[in-house]
Design a protein around this motif. Sequence first.
Motif, PDB file in Angstrom:
ATOM      1  N   ILE A  43       0.829  -1.218   0.187  1.00 37.40           N
ATOM      2  CA  ILE A  43       0.127   0.116   0.111  1.00 37.40           C
ATOM      3  C   ILE A  43       0.986   1.215  -0.089  1.00 37.40           C
ATOM      4  O   ILE A  43       0.629   2.127  -0.539  1.00 37.40           O
ATOM      5  CB  ILE A  43      -1.001  -0.061   1.084  1.00 37.40           C
ATOM      6  CG1 ILE A  43      -2.164  -1.022   0.992  1.00 37.40           C
ATOM      7  CG2 ILE A  43      -1.515   1.408   1.413  1.00 37.40           C
ATOM      8  CD1 ILE A  43      -2.811  -1.450   2.366  1.00 37.40           C
ATOM      9  N   MET A  44       1.847   1.243   0.750  1.00 36.36           N
ATOM     10  CA  MET A  44       2.651   2.430   0.753  1.00 36.36           C
ATOM     11  C   MET A  44       3.705   2.726  -0.596  1.00 36.36           C
ATOM     12  O   MET A  44       3.365   3.930  -1.024  1.00 36.36           O
ATOM     13  CB  MET A  44       4.131   1.940   1.875  1.00 36.36           C
ATOM     14  CG  MET A  44       4.964   3.126   2.015  1.00 36.36           C
ATOM     15  SD  MET A  44       6.261   2.882   3.062  1.00 36.36           S
ATOM     16  CE  MET A  44       7.035   1.582   2.163  1.00 36.36           C
ATOM     17  N   LYS A  47       0.895   3.774  -3.108  1.00 37.91           N
ATOM     18  CA  LYS A  47       0.354   5.192  -2.793  1.00 37.91           C
ATOM     19  C   LYS A  47       1.499   6.158  -3.284  1.00 37.91           C
ATOM     20  O   LYS A  47       1.120   7.208  -3.935  1.00 37.91           O
ATOM     21  CB  LYS A  47      -0.104   5.542  -1.447  1.00 37.91           C
ATOM     22  CG  LYS A  47      -1.404   4.727  -1.104  1.00 37.91           C
ATOM     23  CD  LYS A  47      -1.730   5.215   0.478  1.00 37.91           C
ATOM     24  CE  LYS A  47      -3.350   4.824   0.712  1.00 37.91           C
ATOM     25  NZ  LYS A  47      -3.771   5.091   2.096  1.00 37.91           N
ATOM     26  N   ASN A  50       0.984   6.628  -6.869  1.00 32.00           N
ATOM     27  CA  ASN A  50      -0.126   7.364  -7.328  1.00 32.00           C
ATOM     28  C   ASN A  50       0.129   8.955  -7.088  1.00 32.00           C
ATOM     29  O   ASN A  50      -0.430   9.619  -7.879  1.00 32.00           O
ATOM     30  CB  ASN A  50      -1.328   6.896  -6.339  1.00 32.00           C
ATOM     31  CG  ASN A  50      -2.121   5.791  -6.961  1.00 32.00           C
ATOM     32  OD1 ASN A  50      -3.333   6.149  -7.766  1.00 32.00           O
ATOM     33  ND2 ASN A  50      -1.901   4.688  -7.022  1.00 32.00           N
ATOM     34  N   ASN A  51       0.996   9.237  -6.210  1.00 29.19           N
ATOM     35  CA  ASN A  51       1.243  10.674  -5.854  1.00 29.19           C
ATOM     36  C   ASN A  51       2.017  11.273  -6.673  1.00 29.19           C
ATOM     37  O   ASN A  51       2.182  12.497  -6.917  1.00 29.19           O
ATOM     38  CB  ASN A  51       1.962  10.591  -4.258  1.00 29.19           C
ATOM     39  CG  ASN A  51       1.187  10.252  -3.136  1.00 29.19           C
ATOM     40  OD1 ASN A  51      -0.203  10.541  -3.342  1.00 29.19           O
ATOM     41  ND2 ASN A  51       1.670   9.819  -2.164  1.00 29.19           N
ATOM     42  N   THR A  71      -7.955   7.030  -7.331  1.00 25.94           N
ATOM     43  CA  THR A  71      -6.736   6.210  -7.035  1.00 25.94           C
ATOM     44  C   THR A  71      -7.051   4.742  -7.627  1.00 25.94           C
ATOM     45  O   THR A  71      -8.132   4.033  -7.509  1.00 25.94           O
ATOM     46  CB  THR A  71      -6.251   5.991  -5.704  1.00 25.94           C
ATOM     47  OG1 THR A  71      -7.238   5.649  -4.889  1.00 25.94           O
ATOM     48  CG2 THR A  71      -6.080   7.603  -5.071  1.00 25.94           C
ATOM     49  N   THR A  73      -4.820   1.002  -8.598  1.00 25.03           N
ATOM     50  CA  THR A  73      -3.620   0.240  -8.440  1.00 25.03           C
ATOM     51  C   THR A  73      -3.795  -1.125  -9.155  1.00 25.03           C
ATOM     52  O   THR A  73      -4.874  -1.623  -9.344  1.00 25.03           O
ATOM     53  CB  THR A  73      -3.132   0.193  -6.884  1.00 25.03           C
ATOM     54  OG1 THR A  73      -1.857  -0.291  -6.850  1.00 25.03           O
ATOM     55  CG2 THR A  73      -3.983  -0.778  -6.244  1.00 25.03           C
ATOM     56  N   ALA A 102      -7.334   0.304   0.414  1.00 25.18           N
ATOM     57  CA  ALA A 102      -6.902   1.381   0.366  1.00 25.18           C
ATOM     58  C   ALA A 102      -6.866   2.411  -0.986  1.00 25.18           C
ATOM     59  O   ALA A 102      -6.375   3.333  -1.024  1.00 25.18           O
ATOM     60  CB  ALA A 102      -5.378   1.262   0.603  1.00 25.18           C
ATOM     61  N   PHE A 103      -7.502   1.734  -1.854  1.00 22.32           N
ATOM     62  CA  PHE A 103      -7.473   2.644  -3.144  1.00 22.32           C
ATOM     63  C   PHE A 103      -8.949   2.586  -3.762  1.00 22.32           C
ATOM     64  O   PHE A 103      -9.949   1.890  -3.448  1.00 22.32           O
ATOM     65  CB  PHE A 103      -6.838   2.035  -4.209  1.00 22.32           C
ATOM     66  CG  PHE A 103      -5.448   1.816  -3.729  1.00 22.32           C
ATOM     67  CD1 PHE A 103      -4.517   2.851  -4.345  1.00 22.32           C
ATOM     68  CD2 PHE A 103      -4.793   0.972  -2.950  1.00 22.32           C
ATOM     69  CE1 PHE A 103      -3.187   3.135  -3.791  1.00 22.32           C
ATOM     70  CE2 PHE A 103      -3.552   0.780  -2.612  1.00 22.32           C
ATOM     71  CZ  PHE A 103      -2.507   2.085  -2.993  1.00 22.32           C
TER      72      PHE A 103
END
Length: 201
Positions: A43-44, A47, A50-51, A71, A73, A102-103
Amino acid sequence: TSIMRGPVDIMGALVGDKNVIIGMYRHPEETMRLLDKLADVCIMVMKAQNNVIPSFRGGCVNCWGIWAPGTVTRNQEDGAAYLSPAFYKKFLQPVDRKIAQAFDYMAIHFHAAHYVHGDAVTDIKELGALQYSLEPPPYGPTLKEWIPILKRLIRKKPLILQAHYLTREQISTLLKELPPQGLCLETYVQEAGESHYVYRE
């Protein structure tokens, strides 16, 4: 590159594929805790990606060229090929669900041998889509065997089907037997000594 895969693939890179299975039998609680931590790592990293990727009209495009709002993934659990459906459900379904939560949109990649996990994966409410690579036998089912499986799964989640080569007859069969809504077919068709790329949504 294992960091770009799912928790069980990263665990396999850390301890060896054989020891993943041994750990599930001999140390189930510790294995579940490790997979959960590896899901946090996934997840880290996802993300962080995505950033730095610019959004397009409020969303992003995944590696299969499909846009989705918010978002996006892609997850991958190649190591699940070694697992029974019961072990997938016990050890991997919870961490795949955690990543999906998380997305806004997560698609998961599986190979043909993973067809046995299709129902457990599509039971993940937060999953955006299931992607299968349709390798020919002996690596996976025949097209005739695939049809009832895919018919069942597409009622639950969108499907992205990818194959290196299909005949026009096989492509026609898939398009005839499966509903167009929620289906993306990505393949090469070879005829008269030439290959042509076919992409259908």
